[in-house]
Every structure is written in C-alpha cells, then in structure tokens.
Motif scaffolding. Structure first.
Motif, PDB file in Angstrom:
ATOM      1  N   ASN A   1     -24.554 -86.669  10.082  1.00 10.60           N
ATOM      2  CA  ASN A   1     -23.262 -85.993   9.950  1.00 10.60           C
ATOM      3  C   ASN A   1     -22.551 -86.290   8.631  1.00 10.60           C
ATOM      4  OD1 ASN A   1     -23.500 -84.662  12.338  1.00 10.60           O
ATOM      5  ND2 ASN A   1     -22.093 -85.959  13.497  1.00 10.60           N
ATOM      6  N   ILE A   2     -22.839 -87.416   8.014  1.00 11.02           N
ATOM      7  CA  ILE A   2     -22.232 -87.754   6.728  1.00 11.02           C
ATOM      8  C   ILE A   2     -23.342 -87.800   5.681  1.00 11.02           C
ATOM      9  CG2 ILE A   2     -21.013 -89.535   5.407  1.00 11.02           C
ATOM     10  CD1 ILE A   2     -19.630 -90.375   8.007  1.00 11.02           C
TER      11      ILE A   2
ATOM     12  N   SER B   1     -17.770 -84.340  13.611  1.00 15.76           N
ATOM     13  CA  SER B   1     -17.523 -83.631  12.353  1.00 15.76           C
ATOM     14  C   SER B   1     -18.620 -83.942  11.348  1.00 15.76           C
ATOM     15  CB  SER B   1     -16.164 -84.044  11.770  1.00 15.76           C
ATOM     16  OG  SER B   1     -15.116 -83.764  12.675  1.00 15.76           O
ATOM     17  N   MET B   2     -18.858 -82.983  10.452  1.00 15.56           N
ATOM     18  CA  MET B   2     -19.869 -83.145   9.408  1.00 15.56           C
ATOM     19  C   MET B   2     -19.204 -83.036   8.037  1.00 15.56           C
ATOM     20  SD  MET B   2     -23.117 -80.946  10.852  1.00 15.56           S
ATOM     21  CE  MET B   2     -22.149 -79.538  11.353  1.00 15.56           C
ATOM     22  N   ILE B   3     -19.761 -83.765   7.057  1.00 19.31           N
ATOM     23  CA  ILE B   3     -19.258 -83.656   5.693  1.00 19.31           C
ATOM     24  C   ILE B   3     -20.417 -83.810   4.711  1.00 19.31           C
ATOM     25  CG2 ILE B   3     -18.700 -86.125   5.485  1.00 19.31           C
ATOM     26  CD1 ILE B   3     -16.264 -85.249   3.766  1.00 19.31           C
ATOM     27  N   THR B   4     -20.369 -82.997   3.673  1.00 17.47           N
ATOM     28  CA  THR B   4     -21.271 -83.118   2.535  1.00 17.47           C
ATOM     29  C   THR B   4     -20.430 -83.410   1.302  1.00 17.47           C
ATOM     30  OG1 THR B   4     -22.880 -81.554   3.437  1.00 17.47           O
ATOM     31  CG2 THR B   4     -22.937 -81.934   1.063  1.00 17.47           C
TER      32      THR B   4
ATOM     33  N   THR C   1     -28.026 -89.451   0.189  1.00 19.73           N
ATOM     34  CA  THR C   1     -28.155 -90.342   1.331  1.00 19.73           C
ATOM     35  C   THR C   1     -27.450 -89.703   2.520  1.00 19.73           C
ATOM     36  OG1 THR C   1     -27.862 -92.624   2.103  1.00 19.73           O
ATOM     37  CG2 THR C   1     -26.053 -91.671   0.845  1.00 19.73           C
ATOM     38  N   THR C   2     -27.788 -90.145   3.716  1.00 22.24           N
ATOM     39  CA  THR C   2     -27.205 -89.539   4.909  1.00 22.24           C
ATOM     40  C   THR C   2     -27.107 -90.585   6.018  1.00 22.24           C
ATOM     41  OG1 THR C   2     -27.379 -87.648   6.432  1.00 22.24           O
ATOM     42  CG2 THR C   2     -29.447 -88.732   5.790  1.00 22.24           C
TER      43      THR C   2
ATOM     44  N   PRO D   1     -20.707 -96.266   5.289  1.00 29.83           N
ATOM     45  CA  PRO D   1     -21.159 -97.650   5.113  1.00 29.83           C
ATOM     46  C   PRO D   1     -19.961 -98.583   4.992  1.00 29.83           C
ATOM     47  CG  PRO D   1     -21.422 -96.417   3.066  1.00 29.83           C
ATOM     48  CD  PRO D   1     -21.035 -95.418   4.119  1.00 29.83           C
ATOM     49  N   ALA D   2     -20.053 -99.729   5.630  1.00 29.64           N
ATOM     50  CA  ALA D   2     -18.955-100.698   5.584  1.00 29.64           C
ATOM     51  C   ALA D   2     -19.068-101.511   4.302  1.00 29.64           C
ATOM     52  CB  ALA D   2     -19.013-101.611   6.804  1.00 29.64           C
TER      53      ALA D   2
END
Length: 553
Positions: A272-273, A223-226, A293-294, A299-300
C-alpha cells in the motif's frame, strides 16, 4: 447550485443509454472544454465521466473562493447526479493539484453517495503550504491565482486580499483543512499520488495519513500512496534515471484502477505504500539509491541529531563550547536567489525552477552559514520527516531563518534535498505577531518536510542557514509590517542575525535515519507487468498528459 449559481458541467456516457453507471467526477479550475483524457480512461470500463469548472473559473458562474465553497458545490453536483436515470447511485472522485484539493472537500458534508477517491499532488491543509511557519510563498500563490481564467478578473485581487488578511493561521484556513471529522466521513477506497520534490508533499502525506488512520473503520488502514521524486516538478525528471518515468505513471494508474474496482488484481510484491528512494546522480548515488521500495507501513526511523559547530562541521556529537555563535548581515534589498526545491515550475503553471539543483553558488555568499558532515563511509539512508532546531537572535524586530539540507558531492556540487523557513513574528503560531527583542535568544523548530534519500559513500551532508530564499519565499523587509498593512512592504531594515551553536544553545537538524533492510528494493516495472497485464504505457501517457496538459494551460 443551492444558491442559484450555475457551474459549467460536461457529462459523457457510455453508448448504452439504457444502462445505469457509476460516475467519476473531476472538478477543476482549469476548464472542461475538453475532457478526452477523463472519458478515454473511464468510459471503456463502464463509468460515466463528469467534468465541472469550479465556481468562478472558466465557464462557471460565481466567484472563486479558494475551495471554501467546494464542500457544498460538490455535494450539490453529486445529489443531482444520483437523481439521473443513468446513475446507479455510486460516485467516485478524481483530482490532481487544485482539482485534488477540491476533491478532498467532498467528504465534509458526509454525502451518502461518495465512494472511492483518487487524489494526486494535493495537500490536506493549505496554510502550511502557503505559509510554512508564517513565511509567505508569495510568487507561487499569486502567480497561480493570476493564471486562472476567471469571468470576473477582480476576484483575483479579492483572493489575494483574503490571503493577506489571514497571514496568521486564522479560522479561515480551517475551512479547507484536514480534520478528524472530515476524514471520519471517508467510507470508500482511496489512493494518493505524491512527489518528494512536489510543492505539496508534506500536505499530500498528511492527507494520506488522515484518510488511512482516521477514516471509517470499514476502510481504515487500506489507503494506498505512491511517492515518486517529482509530482509537479517535471523539471527534475532528468536527474533520476532509474525506472522513474515509467514507474511514476504506470503505478499510480494501476492503483487508481484498483481503488475504483476496475479489474482488481491480487497484489503480491506491491504494497500500500510505495515510494522512490532518491540519491545523487553520479555512479555512487545510482549504486546506493535511485530505486523503488514498497511496504504496508512507513519505516520507523531513528531520529538522529546532527549538531552545528563553530568550525563549520555538523556531527552527532553535541557541542561542548560554553559560548559559541556566528553572525551575518541580512540586507533585504539583496536577497539570496532560489535555486530549485519544492516549487511550482514554469512548465506547469508556475514560475520558479524546482527539484534537485546545485546550491554551491548561493552557499558561497557571506550571508549564508554552512556546516558539513564528514564524507560517508557507508550509505546513509534518510526516510521520513526532517526537522531543524535553531537558537537565534537578531537586532531587527522581525526576520526570517531558512534551513537547507543538501547532498555534498566529492566534486563540490551541493544538491538540495529539502528546505523550509520560519518568519519569526509567527514562530509561536499565534493570531497576532510576536516580535523579537534585540539581544534575546529564541529557540525555533522548523519542519523541513519529508524525503527519502540515500547519501552515498564519499558524499557528505551540508546544512545551510540563511535569511532569504527568493522568490520561493517573499522577502522580509524586517520592519514588522504585516502583509495587509497599507504601508507594506515599507522601508527595508538591514539586520545582524546570529545563530548559536553552544552547549547551552545546541542548534541542530534531526534526520530520520533508517537501515537499508527497511527499504526493500522492488523491481516495479516487472511487478506491474505481471500484476496489471492490461495496463499499457499508452494508457499511462494519456493519463498524465491529460491532467498535466490542462495545468500547463
């Protein structure tokens, strides 16, 4: 439809009527008298464009059911389409806002024909949006319902009555919630577009995570998200000046085309993110943040507690005092006014200003408790979910507690980053209210939703605690009456509310702190031009102007 109700539907086909085409469907409560934006986007690439008015809206028959009927109505539409001579059996869905909520009901019945989906500014679960920890977003809910064009206007009152009757998190809301079963029926490529100041941000991220991690194994983790700063909050565009407007339209369009298999490209530096790291709008903030950023996974963060102290400070040091608290008076007839935040603004179908706005005037009131960190020496990067844990009491049987987190400028402005609330009678998530007892201290945890924000050097964080934020949330009369009680709202009860901040009762906020290295800067516009050379700003403008214009109507 299967019950005989007729839904108004428009179908536009490419000129060659002898060929077979995949269909892109948008089902909407905003009306499909004009679907130029959908047609212009997809007809040139060999798709049939299908627009349908949701049940009980615009020119469709029946009664609007707040998306409860959409799993069946979307299936019936799809089953009809695949039987047409022009259909090749493939159906994709698209939807923004209310349309996106409808689109996410399509997988429920597990139709064989469902392919890719692109969902914009829409949540997986409506209850947590309308009632965060039971605190009713009355004006947003009811203004939106009254703004719909329904053939039977009385249905608006039926829907509001239904909302009142389901003030608790009842089974009613499960009919339009994200569930593992629903996500497991997702077998097509999918993508999402969200906004940090969007009224649906937390549910939008929940939907992405559900599709990404619980879908059919064949598409899982693709899945991708913007996430841009805004979503519905168009009012906030002037605050963020660095690559926002072009980036927020071109990238979702590019991802949508990729989801639908339109001229697929090999991406190198766009993962993807992809999201925008916000910051203050002064020189310090523009140096620290305001960039894209991508990455392939979130990020944890290191969840970091900032404790609230008697001297008005907030720090990572736990309180040592054995008894420390601060009280304030709450008068429901004099609520604190909403200034900004994750609201549906007037220019897109709502009525409450949204976005990063200055809270300093509200924070100066006697019924607001303010706690501040020391100014940052180095940039503090916050990315992920925010939480607040409060220890509180009241001499009323019911009250609200609101938490705001703001970026405090050296010049005194306090720009809202995120906020949320708890209505105490629903703090335990039960189907019946659990009221408060005078003198008893309660521990409550609030989700403050999600953000990505860089606190610049010289800036501090401010945490504000209060018991009203109207009209973002309905005013609690503090008498314990439920929304569906004929006597509601009843008499206002003035209360004394208390926040505890001691060693025994360490009230605090928990922030998702990340390192700069976890947020690699991507020069988004350059990457888009190289990866998707066929995209133009004109295409992007038509894309966003089309669906936004319909919501404004």
């Amino acid at each position: 439809m299967r019950d005989g109700v007729k839904l108004h539907t428009l179908i536009h086909l490419p000129k060659d009527t002898t060929a077979k085409y995949p269909a892109v469907i948008d089902r909407s409560p905003y009306g499909y008298g004009d679907m130029e934006w959908l047609t212009d986007l997809f007809i040139p690439f060999g798709f049939a464009a299908v627009g349908q008015d949701l049940r009980g809206t615009e020119l469709s028959e029946g009664n609007f059911t707040m998306w409860q009927s959409d799993k069946d109505d979307s299936q019936d539409l799809g089953d009809w389409i695949v039987q047409q001579e022009w259909s090749n059996g493939q159906i994709f869905t698209i939807g923004a806002s209310a349309d996106g909520i409808a689109s996410m009901q399509t997988p429920v019945n597990n139709p064989e024909w469902l392919g890719a989906q692109y969902i914009m500014w829409a949540p997986a679960d409506m209850y947590d949006i309308l009632f965060p920890v039971g605190t009713y977003k009355q004006e947003t809910t009811e203004d939106w319902l009254f703004g719909l064009d329904m053939p039977n206007p009385d249905v608006v009152y039926d829907n509001i009555k239904t909302v009142y009757e389901n003030e608790a998190h009842t089974e009613y809301w499960e009919g339009i919630a994200g569930t593992p079963e629903k996500y497991g029926n997702v077998r097509g490529a999918n993508g999402f577009w969200a906004g940090w100041y969007d009224l649906f941000i937390v549910g939008n991220i929940e939907a992405f995570d559900g599709y990404n991690t619980m879908s059919d194994p064949s598409v899982r983790y693709t899945s991708m998200i913007t996430i841009d700063p805004l979503g519905h909050c168009l009012d906030g565009a002037d605050f963020f000046t660095e690559d926002v407007v072009k980036g927020r339209t071109l990238l979702p369009l590019a991802q949508m085309f990729e989801v639908y298999g339109i001229r697929p490209q090999k991406r190198s530096n766009i993962k993807n993110i992809t999201f925008y790291v916000m910051s203050s709008n002064d020189d310090a903030g523009k140096s620290a943040g305001q960039f894209w950023t991508t990455m392939e996974s979130w990020p944890a963060p290191a969840m970091t507690d900032f404790f609230l102290h008697s001297d008005g400070s907030a720090s990572t040091a736990a309180p040592s005092e054995t008894a420390a608290s601060t009280s304030y008076t709450v008068d429901p007839s004099d609520p604190i006014l909403t200034v900004g935040g994750n609201n549906l603004p007037p220019d897109i179908g709502g009525s409450i200003p949204c976005g990063p706005m200055d809270q300093s005037e509200q924070d100066a009131r006697d019924d607001v408790l303010v706690f501040e960190t020391t100014p940052q020496e180095e940039t503090l990067f916050i990315t992920g979910p925010l939480f607040a844990t409060l220890f509180v009491s009241s001499d009323a049987v019911d009250t609200d507690f609101m938490v705001k987190v703001s970026d405090l400028y050296p010049t005194g402005e306090a720009i809202l980053i995120q906020d949320s609330a708890v209505r105490m009678r629903w703090r335990e998530g039960t189907l019946s209210p659990v009221y408060m007892t005078k003198g008893e201290v309660y521990e409550v945890t609030l989700s403050l939703w999600n953000t990505s924000w860089a606190v610049a050097p010289g800036h501090a964080l401010r945490i504000s605690i209060q018991s009203s934020n109207n009209p973002r949330f309905s005013v609690n009369p503090q008498n314990g009456l439920l929304l569906n009680d004929p006597a509601y709202p009843g008499e206002n009860i003035t209360s004394t509310n208390t926040l505890y901040h001691s060693a025994e009762y360490p009230s605090r906020i928990s922030l998702p702190v990340v390192q700069k290295e976890q947020l690699p800067v991507v020069h988004l516009l350059k990457e888009l031009e190289e990866t998707y050379p066929y995209l133009t700003q004109e295409m992007a403008d038509k894309f966003i102007d089309g669906f936004v214009g319909r919501m404004k109507k």
